[in-house]
Design a protein around this motif. Structure first.
Motif, PDB file in Angstrom:
ATOM      1  N   GLN A  40      35.846  40.385  46.027  1.00 21.46           N
ATOM      2  CA  GLN A  40      36.620  39.349  45.337  1.00 21.46           C
ATOM      3  C   GLN A  40      35.708  38.513  44.438  1.00 21.46           C
ATOM      4  OE1 GLN A  40      38.133  36.212  47.817  1.00 21.46           O
ATOM      5  NE2 GLN A  40      39.750  35.655  46.382  1.00 21.46           N
ATOM      6  N   GLU A  41      34.513  38.183  44.953  1.00 20.83           N
ATOM      7  CA  GLU A  41      33.547  37.454  44.130  1.00 20.83           C
ATOM      8  C   GLU A  41      33.134  38.292  42.919  1.00 20.83           C
ATOM      9  OE1 GLU A  41      32.303  34.391  44.229  1.00 20.83           O
ATOM     10  OE2 GLU A  41      33.663  33.905  45.871  1.00 20.83           O
ATOM     11  N   LEU A  42      32.949  39.589  43.115  1.00 18.11           N
ATOM     12  CA  LEU A  42      32.606  40.465  41.998  1.00 18.11           C
ATOM     13  C   LEU A  42      33.716  40.453  40.950  1.00 18.11           C
ATOM     14  CD1 LEU A  42      30.970  42.719  40.601  1.00 18.11           C
ATOM     15  CD2 LEU A  42      32.188  44.353  42.075  1.00 18.11           C
ATOM     16  N   ALA A  43      34.968  40.521  41.380  1.00 22.25           N
ATOM     17  CA  ALA A  43      36.092  40.561  40.445  1.00 22.25           C
ATOM     18  C   ALA A  43      36.114  39.326  39.550  1.00 22.25           C
ATOM     19  CB  ALA A  43      37.406  40.686  41.219  1.00 22.25           C
ATOM     20  N   ARG A  44      35.757  38.176  40.087  1.00 21.27           N
ATOM     21  CA  ARG A  44      35.731  36.959  39.275  1.00 21.27           C
ATOM     22  C   ARG A  44      34.746  37.080  38.116  1.00 21.27           C
ATOM     23  NH1 ARG A  44      35.754  33.415  44.769  1.00 21.27           N
ATOM     24  NH2 ARG A  44      38.015  33.210  44.999  1.00 21.27           N
ATOM     25  N   ARG A  45      33.670  37.809  38.329  1.00 13.58           N
ATOM     26  CA  ARG A  45      32.678  37.997  37.268  1.00 13.58           C
ATOM     27  C   ARG A  45      33.072  39.122  36.311  1.00 13.58           C
ATOM     28  NH1 ARG A  45      31.555  35.486  41.383  1.00 13.58           N
ATOM     29  NH2 ARG A  45      29.832  34.008  41.543  1.00 13.58           N
ATOM     30  N   LEU A  46      33.785  40.110  36.819  1.00  9.48           N
ATOM     31  CA  LEU A  46      34.234  41.200  35.957  1.00  9.48           C
ATOM     32  C   LEU A  46      35.293  40.739  34.966  1.00  9.48           C
ATOM     33  CD1 LEU A  46      34.484  44.226  38.432  1.00  9.48           C
ATOM     34  CD2 LEU A  46      32.578  43.535  36.957  1.00  9.48           C
ATOM     35  N   LEU A  67      44.947  42.609  46.686  1.00 11.88           N
ATOM     36  CA  LEU A  67      45.688  41.565  45.973  1.00 11.88           C
ATOM     37  C   LEU A  67      44.745  40.458  45.505  1.00 11.88           C
ATOM     38  CD1 LEU A  67      48.926  41.120  48.145  1.00 11.88           C
ATOM     39  CD2 LEU A  67      48.495  42.704  46.260  1.00 11.88           C
ATOM     40  N   LEU A  68      43.692  40.183  46.264  1.00 11.94           N
ATOM     41  CA  LEU A  68      42.751  39.124  45.893  1.00 11.94           C
ATOM     42  C   LEU A  68      41.937  39.523  44.665  1.00 11.94           C
ATOM     43  CD1 LEU A  68      41.517  38.140  49.459  1.00 11.94           C
ATOM     44  CD2 LEU A  68      43.216  36.958  48.052  1.00 11.94           C
ATOM     45  N   VAL A  69      41.535  40.788  44.592  1.00 11.13           N
ATOM     46  CA  VAL A  69      40.827  41.276  43.404  1.00 11.13           C
ATOM     47  C   VAL A  69      41.751  41.210  42.192  1.00 11.13           C
ATOM     48  CG1 VAL A  69      39.830  43.333  42.327  1.00 11.13           C
ATOM     49  CG2 VAL A  69      39.205  42.708  44.672  1.00 11.13           C
ATOM     50  N   ALA A  70      42.994  41.664  42.346  1.00  9.64           N
ATOM     51  CA  ALA A  70      43.948  41.626  41.246  1.00  9.64           C
ATOM     52  C   ALA A  70      44.214  40.195  40.787  1.00  9.64           C
ATOM     53  CB  ALA A  70      45.254  42.302  41.666  1.00  9.64           C
ATOM     54  N   HIS A 106      44.374  36.844  34.840  1.00 15.46           N
ATOM     55  CA  HIS A 106      44.409  36.139  33.559  1.00 15.46           C
ATOM     56  C   HIS A 106      43.228  36.488  32.665  1.00 15.46           C
ATOM     57  CE1 HIS A 106      47.768  33.802  35.062  1.00 15.46           C
ATOM     58  NE2 HIS A 106      47.070  33.487  36.135  1.00 15.46           N
ATOM     59  N   ALA A 107      42.517  37.563  32.980  1.00 19.51           N
ATOM     60  CA  ALA A 107      41.362  37.963  32.177  1.00 19.51           C
ATOM     61  C   ALA A 107      41.836  38.636  30.889  1.00 19.51           C
ATOM     62  CB  ALA A 107      40.473  38.909  32.966  1.00 19.51           C
ATOM     63  N   ASN A 108      41.258  38.233  29.777  1.00 17.38           N
ATOM     64  CA  ASN A 108      41.582  38.845  28.496  1.00 17.38           C
ATOM     65  C   ASN A 108      40.937  40.224  28.398  1.00 17.38           C
ATOM     66  OD1 ASN A 108      43.008  36.572  27.591  1.00 17.38           O
ATOM     67  ND2 ASN A 108      41.133  35.603  26.849  1.00 17.38           N
ATOM     68  N   ARG A 109      41.702  41.180  27.938  1.00 20.02           N
ATOM     69  CA  ARG A 109      41.207  42.532  27.671  1.00 20.02           C
ATOM     70  C   ARG A 109      40.688  43.234  28.928  1.00 20.02           C
ATOM     71  NH1 ARG A 109      37.001  42.291  22.989  1.00 20.02           N
ATOM     72  NH2 ARG A 109      37.174  44.560  23.234  1.00 20.02           N
ATOM     73  N   VAL A 110      41.208  42.874  30.094  1.00 16.92           N
ATOM     74  CA  VAL A 110      40.909  43.603  31.322  1.00 16.92           C
ATOM     75  C   VAL A 110      42.222  44.124  31.896  1.00 16.92           C
ATOM     76  CG1 VAL A 110      40.005  43.480  33.675  1.00 16.92           C
ATOM     77  CG2 VAL A 110      38.852  42.239  31.844  1.00 16.92           C
ATOM     78  N   GLU A 111      42.299  45.428  32.055  1.00 12.36           N
ATOM     79  CA  GLU A 111      43.513  46.045  32.598  1.00 12.36           C
ATOM     80  C   GLU A 111      43.351  46.262  34.092  1.00 12.36           C
ATOM     81  OE1 GLU A 111      46.391  49.973  31.934  1.00 12.36           O
ATOM     82  OE2 GLU A 111      44.512  49.753  30.819  1.00 12.36           O
TER      83      GLU A 111
END
Length: 333
Positions: free
Chosen positions: A92-98, A111-114, A119-124
């Motif tokens: 989950q911490e990694l996802a915040r940086r991705l 669900l936490l990673v998603a 709200h990330a721009n240009r991340v699908e």
């Protein structure tokens, strides 16, 4: 602990109104009596082979270490890549940086990673199917596994409950282990994110055997943690590439003349970082150990396959004496 399954040293010190040093000593004594199992930054009930803490308890354990690990792991991801990210508090911490990597595609059953990428721009974000497992907010079961069939991505980022050189990554839940194995099958490389408190810990269900792990991203074990150091060397002997993040709380130095992450805006303020074992870094004395296979000579700061005039890739640096990088390789016999 009987009520929650796990507890942090900080919370214990607050409740009993004493110092963390005193609490740590008492926890060590209770472990000697078999009443609990110590984990870095806290303690859990004994019987780790079957017992699994829920998300609220896990989220309070080794938070600084997970942040440093996530900062380092994010530097492995390039713009336009497709990756899978498993469930867990470290992922989950990694996802915040991705969220800062443009053109990224992330497949996940968490669900936490998603949510971290919503709200990330240009991340699908691509979610698996499956049945929701409430304790870790992950989708599991045959629906999740079937949705991963035919998928192929560059690498998988996984966490777990324990990691040993003998059995590899393991977890306490059978359904979670089964989905994680399906995530591994979809990836060319497997990157395990595990703080040093999980090193040497073995749990009930194997997720990824050690021979299938491409890289381990972890934090630096304390000097007295000989078990973690032995496990790191044993994993390196089995061909796992080891990347060790700096000590928590160390301030990262600036990177002159370039970006600090591949497609990212750099680590968040206050994050302790890092140099990946085997990657070019700052020109300073270091312990070089020969890795197996052919060697290539490259200029510091360059990467193979970099086009002329292209911006330099991420340089993950170690903040001086405040941290140490483990550059581990198989020992020669």
């Amino acid at each position: 602990m009987r009520a929650n399954g796990a507890v942090s040293l900080r919370e214990l010190a607050r409740v009993v109104q004493t110092s963390e040093v005193t609490v740590r000593r008492d926890v060590r004594a209770l472990e000697a009596e078999g009443l609990l199992d110590r984990r870095h930054g806290g303690a859990v009930l004994p019987g780790g082979f079957t017992r699994e803490s829920g998300f609220p308890q896990k989220s309070h354990l080794a938070t600084a270490e997970k942040t440093a690990i996530a900062d380092l792991a994010a530097g492995l991801v390039s713009e336009g890549e497709a990756v899978v990210v498993g469930a867990g508090t470290t992922t989950q911490e990694l996802a915040r940086r991705l969220a800062r990597v443009p053109g990224l595609t992330v497949v996940t059953n968490s669900l936490l990673v998603a949510q971290a990428l919503a709200h990330a721009n240009r991340v699908e974000v691509v979610m698996t199917g499956g049945t929701l497992r409430g304790s870790n907010y992950a989708l599991v079961g045959s629906g999740a596994e079937q949705s991963l069939q035919g998928l192929r991505v560059s690498r998988a980022f996984l966490s777990g409950s324990g990691l040993t050189a003998e059995r590899g990554l393991s977890t306490s839940n059978m359904l979670s282990a089964s989905v994680d194995r399906a995530l591994v099958q979809a990836a060319s490389e497997v990157v395990v994110l595990a703080d040093h408190g999980k090193l040497g810990t073995d749990t009930m269900f194997q997720t990824v055997p050690a021979g299938s792990i491409t890289r381990l991203v972890t934090d630096e074990p304390p000097g007295q943690d000989e078990r973690a150091e032995r496990e790191l060397q044993a994993l390196a002997d089995r061909g796992v590439q080891i990347a060790v993040a700096g000590r928590p709380g160390a301030e990262p130095p600036g990177v002159p003349g370039g970006e600090q992450g591949a497609g990212a805006a750099g680590p968040e303020p206050g994050a302790g970082v890092h140099q990946e074992a085997g990657r070019p870094g700052p020109e300073r004395p270091r312990r070089d150990v020969a890795m197996p296979g052919p060697r290539r000579t490259e200029r510091p700061g360059s990467a193979p396959g970099t086009a002329p005039g292209a911006p330099p890739p991420a340089q993950l640096r170690t903040p001086g004496a405040a941290s140490r990088v483990a550059d581990l390789a198989p020992r020669r016999r």
